[in-house]
Design an enzyme around this catalytic site. Structure first.
Site, short mmCIF file in Angstrom:
data_model
loop_
_atom_site.label_atom_id
_atom_site.label_comp_id
_atom_site.label_asym_id
_atom_site.label_seq_id
_atom_site.Cartn_x
_atom_site.Cartn_y
_atom_site.Cartn_z
N HIS A 157 -4.28 -8.96 3.89
CA HIS A 157 -5.74 -8.86 4.03
C HIS A 157 -6.20 -9.64 5.26
O HIS A 157 -5.78 -10.79 5.46
CB HIS A 157 -6.44 -9.42 2.79
CG HIS A 157 -6.38 -8.51 1.61
ND1 HIS A 157 -6.60 -8.94 0.32
CD2 HIS A 157 -6.11 -7.19 1.51
CE1 HIS A 157 -6.49 -7.94 -0.52
NE2 HIS A 157 -6.18 -6.86 0.19
N LYS B 133 -2.39 -1.90 7.83
CA LYS B 133 -3.52 -1.26 8.49
C LYS B 133 -3.57 -1.66 9.96
O LYS B 133 -3.37 -2.82 10.30
CB LYS B 133 -4.83 -1.65 7.81
CG LYS B 133 -5.01 -1.02 6.43
CD LYS B 133 -6.37 -1.35 5.86
CE LYS B 133 -6.59 -0.65 4.53
NZ LYS B 133 -7.92 -0.95 3.96
N TYR C 108 -9.61 -10.47 -6.84
CA TYR C 108 -8.61 -10.71 -7.88
C TYR C 108 -8.92 -11.95 -8.71
O TYR C 108 -8.41 -12.09 -9.81
CB TYR C 108 -7.22 -10.79 -7.25
CG TYR C 108 -6.83 -9.49 -6.60
CD1 TYR C 108 -6.56 -8.35 -7.36
CD2 TYR C 108 -6.80 -9.37 -5.21
CE1 TYR C 108 -6.24 -7.15 -6.75
CE2 TYR C 108 -6.48 -8.18 -4.60
CZ TYR C 108 -6.21 -7.08 -5.37
OH TYR C 108 -5.91 -5.87 -4.78
N ARG D 3 -0.35 -2.19 -6.61
CA ARG D 3 -0.66 -3.29 -5.69
C ARG D 3 -1.65 -4.27 -6.34
O ARG D 3 -1.50 -5.48 -6.24
CB ARG D 3 -1.24 -2.71 -4.41
CG ARG D 3 -1.71 -3.72 -3.36
CD ARG D 3 -2.05 -2.94 -2.09
NE ARG D 3 -2.94 -3.65 -1.19
CZ ARG D 3 -2.53 -4.46 -0.21
NH1 ARG D 3 -1.24 -4.68 -0.04
NH2 ARG D 3 -3.40 -5.04 0.59
N HIS E 260 -2.37 2.72 -6.01
CA HIS E 260 -2.91 1.45 -5.53
C HIS E 260 -3.03 0.43 -6.66
O HIS E 260 -3.08 -0.78 -6.40
CB HIS E 260 -4.27 1.66 -4.87
CG HIS E 260 -4.58 0.68 -3.78
ND1 HIS E 260 -3.83 0.58 -2.62
CD2 HIS E 260 -5.54 -0.26 -3.68
CE1 HIS E 260 -4.33 -0.37 -1.86
NE2 HIS E 260 -5.36 -0.90 -2.47
N ARG F 249 0.86 -1.18 0.00
CA ARG F 249 0.00 0.00 0.00
C ARG F 249 0.90 1.23 0.00
O ARG F 249 2.06 1.17 0.43
CB ARG F 249 -0.88 0.04 1.25
CG ARG F 249 -1.83 -1.15 1.40
CD ARG F 249 -2.63 -1.02 2.69
NE ARG F 249 -3.59 -2.11 2.85
CZ ARG F 249 -3.34 -3.24 3.54
NH1 ARG F 249 -2.15 -3.40 4.12
NH2 ARG F 249 -4.26 -4.17 3.65
#
Length: 301
Positions: free
Chosen positions: A273, A175, A282, A250, A247, A151
């Site tokens: 994730h 995150k 994806y 990524r 982004h 990210r």
């Protein structure tokens, strides 16, 4: 209404210290609540703070946002911020009930992320001017971003000590400051070594000490905005007409892994994730790619 402003500031402290949300999320939620606050103070006929957060007010606010032609996706995000704000107010016993759970949220469709194909990735990464320190830096930065699926906040937050050259592993804080380790590709290692020897020394400030890996021309940590600006400039120089963002690098990393047969759980771990449902987007991108191949090569289309 002055006390409401104080509550907003206290809420910001709460999501930082108690919820430990990422800095970008905190800024986003704070801005959303301040926008909601501006709307609330326009309701001059309401003086009781309990009355400000009735479901009728929240429904009217959704209509207000829709009339301003704000996208449903953004409205849903704002409602998430408001919901957390009201939860905080209930914890603090400012209000008795949190009606946000009763609000009907606008429907949003799944939007497939934009990604670059392999040729476009090569064109972009080879577009930087390697006669300048900034060009050497940017090539290393975007090569690393593509190599590790980072990210923009993650790559901006890297320090020199985040890179383990011997093990060829990168320490990343994602995150919520969640730590993960990801492997670094051979090309990214080469570009990083080149940057550290021929680029970064010329960007370091004589008066400012920093452990930041990627520096701007002032010798300070390269920000998300700076990275975004550099991407836009070099995307144009590379002749890539596709409207992609930082982004998207990524997204390209994840999509190419899936296209080459990578396990979904493995991709989830590399991307950091929390839920595999986030990674599953994806597989839809891969289906789009498969359809393109089918249309191009199958005789009975």
């Amino acid at each position: 209404m002055e006390n409401l402003v104080d509550l907003v500031y206290r809420f910001k402290d709460y999501i930082f210290s108690e919820r430990k949300l990422a800095e970008n999320t905190i800024d986003s939620y704070y801005n959303d609540i301040m926008q909601f606050y501006e709307y609330l103070i326009s309701l001059s006929e309401i003086n009781n703070i309990e009355d400000l957060f009735k479901i009728e007010i929240l429904d009217d606010y959704i209509i207000y946002l829709s009339n301003k032609e704000i996208e449903n996706r953004s409205i849903v995000r704002k409602l998430s911020a408001i919901s957390l704000f009201l939860k905080f107010l209930k914890i603090e016993e400012i209000i008795k009930e949190n009606p946000s759970y009763l609000v009907t949220r606008p429907k949003i469709g799944k939007k497939l992320p934009v990604y670059l194909n392999l040729e476009e990735v090569e064109k972009f990464i080879n577009s930087f001017n390697l006669t300048k320190s900034e060009g050497i830096r940017d090539k290393a930065l975007f090569e690393l971003m593509y190599s590790c699926g980072l990210r923009v906040s993650e790559i901006s937050g890297l320090n020199i000590g985040s890179v383990y050259f011997k093990e060829r592993v990168l320490q990343v804080f994602g995150k919520g400051s969640k730590e993960r380790y990801v492997p670094i590709g051979e090309r990214a290692i080469t570009e990083l070594e080149n940057y550290l020897s021929k680029g970064r020394p010329f960007l370091v400030s004589k008066t400012k000490k920093t452990e930041a890996l990627f520096l701007n021309f002032r010798g300070e940590r390269l920000t998300r905005k700076g990275i975004w600006k550099n991407l836009k400039i070099n995307a144009k120089l590379a002749g890539i007409e596709k409207n992609f963002t930082v982004h998207s690098i990524r997204h390209s990393f994840a999509t190419h892994l899936i296209q080459n047969g990578a396990d979904l759980r493995g991709v989830q771990s590399l991307l950091g994730h929390k839920n595999i449902s986030t990674t599953e987007i994806y597989t839809h991108l891969d289906l789009t790619y498969i359809k393109e191949i089918y249309q191009k090569f199958h005789s009975h289309k």
